[in-house]
Design an enzyme around this catalytic site. Structure first.
Site, PDB file in Angstrom:
ATOM      1  N   SER A 158      10.075   0.814  -6.689  1.00 16.80           N
ATOM      2  CA  SER A 158       9.183  -0.199  -7.240  1.00 16.80           C
ATOM      3  C   SER A 158       9.205  -1.505  -6.458  1.00 16.80           C
ATOM      4  O   SER A 158       8.177  -2.194  -6.356  1.00 16.80           O
ATOM      5  CB  SER A 158       9.551  -0.468  -8.705  1.00 16.80           C
ATOM      6  OG  SER A 158      10.904  -0.879  -8.824  1.00 16.80           O
ATOM      7  N   GLU A 195      15.784   8.084   3.026  1.00 17.37           N
ATOM      8  CA  GLU A 195      16.070   6.664   3.218  1.00 17.37           C
ATOM      9  C   GLU A 195      17.225   6.476   4.192  1.00 17.37           C
ATOM     10  O   GLU A 195      17.151   5.640   5.108  1.00 17.37           O
ATOM     11  CB  GLU A 195      16.404   6.007   1.876  1.00 17.37           C
ATOM     12  CG  GLU A 195      15.203   5.871   0.951  1.00 17.37           C
ATOM     13  CD  GLU A 195      15.558   5.391  -0.434  1.00 17.37           C
ATOM     14  OE1 GLU A 195      14.631   5.029  -1.188  1.00 17.37           O
ATOM     15  OE2 GLU A 195      16.758   5.378  -0.787  1.00 17.37           O
TER      16      GLU A 195
END
Length: 246
Positions: free
Chosen positions: A41, A118
């Site tokens: 987010s 990531e």
């Protein structure tokens, strides 16, 4: 450490995330960069900002390397050119959020399920800028009482979860399979794996030793401890921005 202040009424957590994300982009992203784009987010705001600056002509020749399908689709929708690590094995900069940040800038990441990609992308960058709100600051990793994710292969995942729980027995560890909120089915990563979430009641101690012990377990793909990777952490607080450098 740098500090900046802004006047405000009470800001929401998402507003704080947006402030940190915009600062990261405005101060660190330059035309011609190959960028690692994280997930979650907070990073959504950063990707929005990059797309906006490209459309305004304030950034040029940006290439993004994404860490999840969600970020990939968002970047495409904003017209951000994309590539991959096979073509660009070294990145100037990566921007991502974090679930926890300790005083030494070690991180817990990957509660959204993208920790493997990531870590691959952010491990290939020269600078790694992390953007968080102050709720993510902890005294030690695992200190929030929330999940530390571990990506595991689906094959005998219960056995792997038990091994992980036993590994951290002295820290009061409880291992739980990450499930989809609506269906209750096992969450499946973009790589086709499962996530086992570890919850700790006590400090796990030596992070390097913990990392190595987890990775030695057959069935473990990767864990969500990002140690000595962040070069800058931008923290949005209700009264201002704090920037911490490695």
């Amino acid at each position: 450490m740098e500090t900046g202040f802004f006047s405000s009424s009470i800001l929401t957590q998402d507003e704080l995330k947006k402030i940190a994300a915009y600062k990261a982009v405005d101060q660190h992203v330059e035309s011609g960069m190959i960028l690692g784009l994280g997930s979650g987010s907070t990073v959504k705001h950063a990707v929005d900002r990059i797309g906006e600056l490209l459309q305004l002509g304030k950034l040029h020749n940006i290439i993004g390397i994404t860490t999840s399908q969600n970020t990939h689709q968002q970047a495409l929708s904003l017209g951000i050119p994309l590539s991959d690590l096979d073509v660009h094995p070294v990145l100037e900069l990566a921007i991502d959020g974090a679930d926890e940040v300790d005083p030494h800038l070690n991180l817990v990441k990957g509660r959204c399920g993208s920790l493997l990609r990531e870590k691959m992308v952010e491990g290939a960058c020269k600078k790694f800028v992390v953007i968080v709100d102050e709720s993510k600051l902890v005294d030690h990793l695992g200190g929030s009482g929330m999940a530390m994710p571990v990506e595991v292969v689906p094959f005998y995942w219960k056995f792997t979860a038990k091994m992980l729980q036993d590994l951290f027995r002295e820290s009061g560890c409880v291992a739980k399979l990450k499930c989809e909120e609506e269906s209750g089915e096992a969450f499946v990563t973009d790589n086709g794996n499962y996530i086992v979430d570890l919850y700790f009641k006590k400090d796990i101690g030596d992070l390097r030793a913990a990392s190595e012990a987890v990775l030695r377990l057959a069935g473990v793909v990767e864990h969500g401890m990002f140690l000595d990777m962040a070069t800058t952490v931008i923290v949005a607080r209700e009264l201002g921005i704090t920037v911490k450098h490695k």
